[in-house]
Scaffold this motif. Structure first.
Motif, PDB file in Angstrom:
ATOM      1  N   SER A   1       0.826  -1.194   0.000  1.00 22.58           N
ATOM      2  CA  SER A   1       0.000   0.000   0.000  1.00 22.58           C
ATOM      3  C   SER A   1       0.865   1.249   0.000  1.00 22.58           C
ATOM      4  O   SER A   1       1.943   1.294   0.573  1.00 22.58           O
ATOM      5  N   LEU A   2       0.352   2.277  -0.620  1.00 23.36           N
ATOM      6  CA  LEU A   2       1.048   3.557  -0.641  1.00 23.36           C
ATOM      7  C   LEU A   2       0.235   4.629   0.075  1.00 23.36           C
ATOM      8  O   LEU A   2       0.367   5.802  -0.221  1.00 23.36           O
ATOM      9  N   PHE A   3      -0.614   4.214   1.007  1.00 20.57           N
ATOM     10  CA  PHE A   3      -1.386   5.156   1.803  1.00 20.57           C
ATOM     11  C   PHE A   3      -0.493   5.721   2.903  1.00 20.57           C
ATOM     12  O   PHE A   3       0.186   4.975   3.600  1.00 20.57           O
ATOM     13  N   TRP A   4      -0.501   7.027   3.060  1.00 18.18           N
ATOM     14  CA  TRP A   4       0.280   7.706   4.099  1.00 18.18           C
ATOM     15  C   TRP A   4      -0.636   8.570   4.944  1.00 18.18           C
ATOM     16  O   TRP A   4      -1.487   9.284   4.414  1.00 18.18           O
ATOM     17  N   CYS A   5      -0.479   8.510   6.245  1.00 14.81           N
ATOM     18  CA  CYS A   5      -1.241   9.346   7.168  1.00 14.81           C
ATOM     19  C   CYS A   5      -0.251  10.001   8.131  1.00 14.81           C
ATOM     20  O   CYS A   5       0.291   9.307   8.981  1.00 14.81           O
ATOM     21  N   PRO A   6       0.027  11.279   7.978  1.00 10.85           N
ATOM     22  CA  PRO A   6      -0.564  12.252   7.045  1.00 10.85           C
ATOM     23  C   PRO A   6      -0.056  12.051   5.619  1.00 10.85           C
ATOM     24  O   PRO A   6       0.934  11.359   5.413  1.00 10.85           O
ATOM     25  N   PRO A   7      -0.736  12.681   4.644  1.00  9.36           N
ATOM     26  CA  PRO A   7      -0.291  12.564   3.261  1.00  9.36           C
ATOM     27  C   PRO A   7       1.143  13.071   3.107  1.00  9.36           C
ATOM     28  O   PRO A   7       1.530  14.040   3.752  1.00  9.36           O
ATOM     29  N   ARG A   8       1.907  12.413   2.248  1.00 11.33           N
ATOM     30  CA  ARG A   8       3.312  12.813   2.052  1.00 11.33           C
ATOM     31  C   ARG A   8       3.445  14.080   1.226  1.00 11.33           C
ATOM     32  O   ARG A   8       4.269  14.918   1.521  1.00 11.33           O
ATOM     33  N   TRP A   9       2.688  14.191   0.144  1.00 13.20           N
ATOM     34  CA  TRP A   9       2.907  15.290  -0.798  1.00 13.20           C
ATOM     35  C   TRP A   9       1.802  16.335  -0.803  1.00 13.20           C
ATOM     36  O   TRP A   9       1.985  17.415  -1.330  1.00 13.20           O
ATOM     37  N   HIS A  10       0.662  16.034  -0.263  1.00 12.94           N
ATOM     38  CA  HIS A  10      -0.485  16.933  -0.381  1.00 12.94           C
ATOM     39  C   HIS A  10      -1.101  17.294   0.969  1.00 12.94           C
ATOM     40  O   HIS A  10      -2.313  17.452   1.074  1.00 12.94           O
ATOM     41  N   GLN A  11      -0.294  17.470   1.995  1.00 11.50           N
ATOM     42  CA  GLN A  11      -0.822  17.764   3.336  1.00 11.50           C
ATOM     43  C   GLN A  11      -1.774  18.961   3.353  1.00 11.50           C
ATOM     44  O   GLN A  11      -2.833  18.885   3.960  1.00 11.50           O
ATOM     45  N   PRO A  12      -1.458  20.071   2.686  1.00 13.01           N
ATOM     46  CA  PRO A  12      -2.401  21.205   2.724  1.00 13.01           C
ATOM     47  C   PRO A  12      -3.753  20.897   2.076  1.00 13.01           C
ATOM     48  O   PRO A  12      -4.715  21.617   2.286  1.00 13.01           O
ATOM     49  N   ARG A  13      -3.837  19.840   1.305  1.00 14.17           N
ATOM     50  CA  ARG A  13      -5.073  19.487   0.611  1.00 14.17           C
ATOM     51  C   ARG A  13      -5.815  18.339   1.290  1.00 14.17           C
ATOM     52  O   ARG A  13      -6.762  17.808   0.740  1.00 14.17           O
ATOM     53  N   ALA A  14      -5.359  17.961   2.465  1.00  8.96           N
ATOM     54  CA  ALA A  14      -6.002  16.877   3.214  1.00  8.96           C
ATOM     55  C   ALA A  14      -7.188  17.425   3.994  1.00  8.96           C
ATOM     56  O   ALA A  14      -7.058  18.398   4.735  1.00  8.96           O
ATOM     57  N   HIS A  15      -8.336  16.807   3.817  1.00  7.70           N
ATOM     58  CA  HIS A  15      -9.564  17.220   4.493  1.00  7.70           C
ATOM     59  C   HIS A  15     -10.295  15.989   5.013  1.00  7.70           C
ATOM     60  O   HIS A  15      -9.961  14.859   4.655  1.00  7.70           O
ATOM     61  N   THR A  16     -11.268  16.223   5.861  1.00 11.11           N
ATOM     62  CA  THR A  16     -12.050  15.137   6.436  1.00 11.11           C
ATOM     63  C   THR A  16     -13.522  15.329   6.117  1.00 11.11           C
ATOM     64  O   THR A  16     -14.023  16.449   6.071  1.00 11.11           O
ATOM     65  N   VAL A  17     -14.203  14.224   5.893  1.00 17.12           N
ATOM     66  CA  VAL A  17     -15.656  14.220   5.742  1.00 17.12           C
ATOM     67  C   VAL A  17     -16.189  13.438   6.938  1.00 17.12           C
ATOM     68  O   VAL A  17     -15.927  12.240   7.062  1.00 17.12           O
ATOM     69  N   PRO A  18     -16.905  14.113   7.850  1.00 17.24           N
ATOM     70  CA  PRO A  18     -17.393  13.424   9.049  1.00 17.24           C
ATOM     71  C   PRO A  18     -18.395  12.323   8.717  1.00 17.24           C
ATOM     72  O   PRO A  18     -19.194  12.455   7.800  1.00 17.24           O
ATOM     73  N   LEU A  19     -18.318  11.230   9.474  1.00 19.46           N
ATOM     74  CA  LEU A  19     -19.280  10.133   9.389  1.00 19.46           C
ATOM     75  C   LEU A  19     -19.964   9.990  10.738  1.00 19.46           C
ATOM     76  O   LEU A  19     -19.450  10.479  11.752  1.00 19.46           O
ATOM     77  N   SER A  20     -21.078   9.305  10.759  1.00 25.18           N
ATOM     78  CA  SER A  20     -21.741   9.063  12.041  1.00 25.18           C
ATOM     79  C   SER A  20     -20.837   8.210  12.921  1.00 25.18           C
ATOM     80  O   SER A  20     -19.970   7.495  12.436  1.00 25.18           O
ATOM     81  N   GLY A  21     -21.030   8.295  14.207  1.00 22.83           N
ATOM     82  CA  GLY A  21     -20.239   7.507  15.132  1.00 22.83           C
ATOM     83  C   GLY A  21     -18.873   8.090  15.423  1.00 22.83           C
ATOM     84  O   GLY A  21     -18.033   7.436  16.023  1.00 22.83           O
ATOM     85  N   GLY A  22     -18.610   9.318  14.956  1.00 26.80           N
ATOM     86  CA  GLY A  22     -17.355   9.975  15.275  1.00 26.80           C
ATOM     87  C   GLY A  22     -16.181   9.606  14.390  1.00 26.80           C
ATOM     88  O   GLY A  22     -15.050   9.940  14.705  1.00 26.80           O
ATOM     89  N   SER A  23     -16.425   8.943  13.270  1.00 27.69           N
ATOM     90  CA  SER A  23     -15.322   8.633  12.360  1.00 27.69           C
ATOM     91  C   SER A  23     -15.355   9.612  11.185  1.00 27.69           C
ATOM     92  O   SER A  23     -16.167  10.523  11.146  1.00 27.69           O
ATOM     93  N   PHE A  24     -14.484   9.407  10.228  1.00 25.83           N
ATOM     94  CA  PHE A  24     -14.398  10.328   9.082  1.00 25.83           C
ATOM     95  C   PHE A  24     -13.825   9.608   7.872  1.00 25.83           C
ATOM     96  O   PHE A  24     -13.181   8.571   7.992  1.00 25.83           O
ATOM     97  N   VAL A  25     -14.064  10.178   6.691  1.00 22.87           N
ATOM     98  CA  VAL A  25     -13.437   9.707   5.460  1.00 22.87           C
ATOM     99  C   VAL A  25     -12.309  10.679   5.136  1.00 22.87           C
ATOM    100  O   VAL A  25     -12.537  11.891   5.039  1.00 22.87           O
ATOM    101  N   PRO A  26     -11.081  10.172   4.973  1.00 18.05           N
ATOM    102  CA  PRO A  26     -10.003  11.060   4.549  1.00 18.05           C
ATOM    103  C   PRO A  26     -10.136  11.365   3.051  1.00 18.05           C
ATOM    104  O   PRO A  26     -10.365  10.452   2.257  1.00 18.05           O
ATOM    105  N   VAL A  27     -10.039  12.640   2.698  1.00 17.13           N
ATOM    106  CA  VAL A  27     -10.109  13.038   1.300  1.00 17.13           C
ATOM    107  C   VAL A  27      -8.997  14.042   1.004  1.00 17.13           C
ATOM    108  O   VAL A  27      -8.515  14.746   1.890  1.00 17.13           O
ATOM    109  N   LEU A  28      -8.634  14.083  -0.260  1.00 13.10           N
ATOM    110  CA  LEU A  28      -7.768  15.139  -0.774  1.00 13.10           C
ATOM    111  C   LEU A  28      -8.650  16.003  -1.659  1.00 13.10           C
ATOM    112  O   LEU A  28      -9.462  15.482  -2.428  1.00 13.10           O
ATOM    113  N   ALA A  29      -8.531  17.317  -1.545  1.00 18.80           N
ATOM    114  CA  ALA A  29      -9.361  18.234  -2.328  1.00 18.80           C
ATOM    115  C   ALA A  29      -8.497  19.369  -2.851  1.00 18.80           C
ATOM    116  O   ALA A  29      -7.651  19.898  -2.125  1.00 18.80           O
ATOM    117  N   SER A  30      -8.710  19.739  -4.096  1.00 24.84           N
ATOM    118  CA  SER A  30      -7.885  20.776  -4.714  1.00 24.84           C
ATOM    119  C   SER A  30      -8.099  22.149  -4.089  1.00 24.84           C
ATOM    120  O   SER A  30      -7.234  23.020  -4.199  1.00 24.84           O
TER     121      SER A  30
END
Length: 123
Positions: A1-30
């Protein structure tokens, strides 16, 4: 896998989409959500290697080359294969609590075929 937390190259573009139960989906957004008037959007889905940053960066480059980057939002949700907290992913940028955890799938097969995440609260 090449998943990095935090992102290696796009940290300023890392955002979260909240989910129920207190979790989130990690997303990159321009662009940060709500920061521009979006006239079109492209959602980039990574492949089995889960290398979302490469797919995202490639699409952002293509949009920029076509001079459509002023009003086109590129978004890439990622499916982690290891634990990732909101604090590590977006460093608190979106108001999601730092200790919120993203669902993650250590089994590539389970993720590819729609199986539940490793943590029971994300099934």
């Amino acid at each position: 896998s090449l998943f990095w937390c935090p992102p290696r190259w796009h940290q300023p573009r890392a955002h979260t989409v909240p989910l129920s139960g207190g979790s989130f989906v990690p997303v990159l957004a321009s662009f940060p959500p709500g920061s521009i008037e979006v006239t079109s959007a492209i959602v980039v889905i990574h492949g089995a290697s889960r290398e979302g940053e490469g797919y995202f960066g490639g699409m952002v480059d293509k949009v920029r080359q076509q001079k459509k980057d002023q009003h086109t939002m590129v978004v890439a949700p990622v499916a982690p294969d290891k634990p990732c907290s909101a604090g590590n992913w977006s460093r608190g940028a979106d108001g999601v609590p730092d200790d919120a955890q993203a669902p993650h799938w250590t089994s590539l097969r389970r993720w590819m075929y729609g199986g539940g995440a490793d943590s029971k609260e994300h099934h």
